[in-house]
Write an enzyme that holds these catalytic residues in place. Structure first.
Site, mmCIF file in Angstrom:
data_model
loop_
_atom_site.group_PDB
_atom_site.id
_atom_site.type_symbol
_atom_site.label_atom_id
_atom_site.label_comp_id
_atom_site.label_asym_id
_atom_site.label_seq_id
_atom_site.Cartn_x
_atom_site.Cartn_y
_atom_site.Cartn_z
ATOM 1 N N HIS A 132 0.888 -0.702 0.216
ATOM 2 C CA HIS A 132 -0.012 0.351 0.532
ATOM 3 C C HIS A 132 1.003 1.350 0.169
ATOM 4 C CE1 HIS A 132 -2.579 2.873 2.055
ATOM 5 N NE2 HIS A 132 -3.879 2.293 1.408
ATOM 6 N N ASP A 209 3.118 -4.438 8.112
ATOM 7 C CA ASP A 209 1.575 -3.858 7.837
ATOM 8 C C ASP A 209 0.521 -4.604 8.494
ATOM 9 O OD1 ASP A 209 -0.473 -2.399 7.314
ATOM 10 O OD2 ASP A 209 0.266 -1.317 4.756
ATOM 11 N N GLN A 212 -4.767 -5.444 6.882
ATOM 12 C CA GLN A 212 -5.476 -6.295 6.231
ATOM 13 C C GLN A 212 -5.174 -7.301 7.075
ATOM 14 O OE1 GLN A 212 -7.951 -5.316 4.413
ATOM 15 N NE2 GLN A 212 -6.911 -3.382 3.517
ATOM 16 N N LYS A 235 -10.509 -0.908 10.578
ATOM 17 C CA LYS A 235 -10.998 -2.048 10.040
ATOM 18 C C LYS A 235 -11.166 -3.904 10.516
ATOM 19 C CE LYS A 235 -7.347 -0.263 6.496
ATOM 20 N NZ LYS A 235 -7.627 -0.272 5.022
ATOM 21 N N CYS A 373 -4.945 2.426 -3.393
ATOM 22 C CA CYS A 373 -3.631 3.312 -2.626
ATOM 23 C C CYS A 373 -2.517 2.093 -3.028
ATOM 24 C CB CYS A 373 -3.685 3.616 -1.408
ATOM 25 S SG CYS A 373 -5.162 4.502 -1.129
#
Ligand code: PMP
Length: 415
Positions: A132, A209, A212, A235, A373
């Site tokens: 991202h 990261d 997600q 999220k 993104c």
């Protein structure tokens, strides 16, 4: 993971949760809302909304500095939320949990406080093609400021990381590896254990990261053994404006504060300032207490359902969606990794993703369209954009069937 041989029992368990999310019971353009944009922001259950309201109506005051009752309540609520995040991640200490505005701010913090002081002209930061923009641009900024180089590990046509190439790009010049745990554009789950092991074998720390990943499977920082892990509350069925940086305590101790201000100091005079201890050193200014309380409530909610069951149920949705969309003439799924989280990126022959998104909205179906993104991923596949349906545990196979039918009807308009 609890094995659920009986799929219908699992479906029955999950059918009850949609009612916990008031926003999902509305109609859009006269049709029942089908919300399939969870990868961008998941919805909040009543338990989260209630927790934030309870905080606002009975606990709110500024934290850490007050002796009065409300300030102490607010401090207890905020620090209680930090402890809840610690236990959720199985971090060793709550000193390792820094509240941020979200994933983006957490990565920028590591870029500016960990990477920038350590990097010089021959140094490298290793990322992957799947990132991202939030895990690209902060490193580009640090590279520009220090003369360091951004190195990008390639992916294959399925959208999987080329692990051998990744390993060969790790070198004595690599100072940090920063990779997504799950790709937001394709759903690919990256082999993070192998990544961490390979990097650590060369003495290189790893930032993951997890924006997600956190909503989809249980995490254990001590088992994962990464050095930094970042995610966003919104999220994970929590509020916006709150996120987390997990950092290994020894590294956080070595790092200078990123932003200066109130709360991150022990004493200030015009001659100099003594910084506060962890975790406060990295939390300058009044934090988002209400957001932290909401995030803790979201974690409680998700934990009550059980992330192992969530993972199993969502995998079932993913398989169903993959079949349903593949069966629609003209649909091509982008990202066919063997290990995927519950999202499907796709293109439809002759229909621009933005047109598709607009048409589906008329049917009450919310999907995301665009570059997500992740423009390098789009470039890799030679596409300007994709349509993306991302699933949460409150979604159903019937909703996915509606999506497939609506996609087929949309295509019929263009041929
Ligand atoms: N990384 C990934 C993989 C993401 O999916 C996102 C959100 N789309 C981000 C980073 C940025 O998260 P936020 O906007 O909450 O900071």
């Amino acid at each position: 993971m609890t094995p659920h041989n009986d799929r219908s029992a699992l479906a029955k368990k999950f059918a009850q949760y949609k009612a916990d999310f008031p926003i999902l019971s509305q109609t859009i353009h006269g049709k029942p809302l089908v919300y399939l944009d969870n990868g961008a922001s998941a919805q909040r259950p009543m338990a989260v909304i209630d927790a934030e309201q309870r905080y606002a109506t009975s606990m709110h005051a500024n934290v850490h500095r007050g002796v009065h009752t409300l300030s102490q309540r607010a401090t207890d609520a905020y620090e209680g939320a930090r402890e809840r995040v610690r236990s959720f991640l199985n971090a060793k200490s709550s000193n390792e949990i820094i509240f941020t505005r979200g994933t983006t701010e957490a990565i920028n913090l590591v870029a500016q406080s960990y990477a920038r002081p350590r990097l010089g002209p021959n140094d490298e930061i290793l990322i992957t093609w799947l990132e991202h923009h939030a895990n690209i641009v902060p490193w580009q900024m640090v590279a520009a400021a220090t003369g360091a180089k951004l190195v990008v590990a390639p992916i294959n046509q399925a959208g999987e990381l080329d692990l051998a190439a990744f390993k060969s790009l790790l070198s004595t010049r690599t100072r940090l590896v920063a990779t997504s745990h799950v790709s937001n554009a394709l759903g690919t789950v990256l082999p993070v254990r192998e990544i961490v092991a390979a990097a650590h074998a060369q003495g290189v720390p790893v930032l993951l990261d997890g924006a997600q990943a956190v909503p989809h499977f249980a995490l254990d920082m001590q088992e994962l053994d990464c050095d930094f892990y970042v995610f966003s509350g919104h999220k994970l069925y929590g509020p916006t404006g709150i996120g987390v940086l997990y950092g290994r305590e020894a590294l956080l101790e070595e790092m200078p504060p990123w932003q200066g201000g109130g709360d991150m100091i022990l004493s200030v005079s015009f001659q100099g300032t003594t910084y506060n201890t962890l975790p406060y050193k990295f939390e300058a200014g009044t934090p988002n207490m209400s957001g932290a309380v909401g995030l803790a409530a979201a974690i409680d909610y998700v934990d009550r359902i059980g992330l192992a069951d969530i993972a199993e149920f969502e995998q079932d949705l993913l398989v169903h969606a993959t079949h349903a969309l593949t069966a629609v003439a003209g649909v091509r799924i982008i990202g066919t990794a063997a290990d995927k989280a519950s999202l499907v990126s796709f293109v439809v022959d002759g229909v621009h993703p933005h047109d598709l998104g607009t048409i589906l909205d008329q049917d009450g179906i919310a999907i995301r369209t665009g570059h997500h993104c992740a423009m390098p991923v789009m470039d890799f596949f030679g596409l300007p954009a994709t349509a993306r349906a991302s699933f949460a545990f409150y979604n159903t196979k019937a909703e996915i069937d509606q999506l497939a039918t609506a996609v087929a009807s949309a295509r019929a308009l263009f041929i």
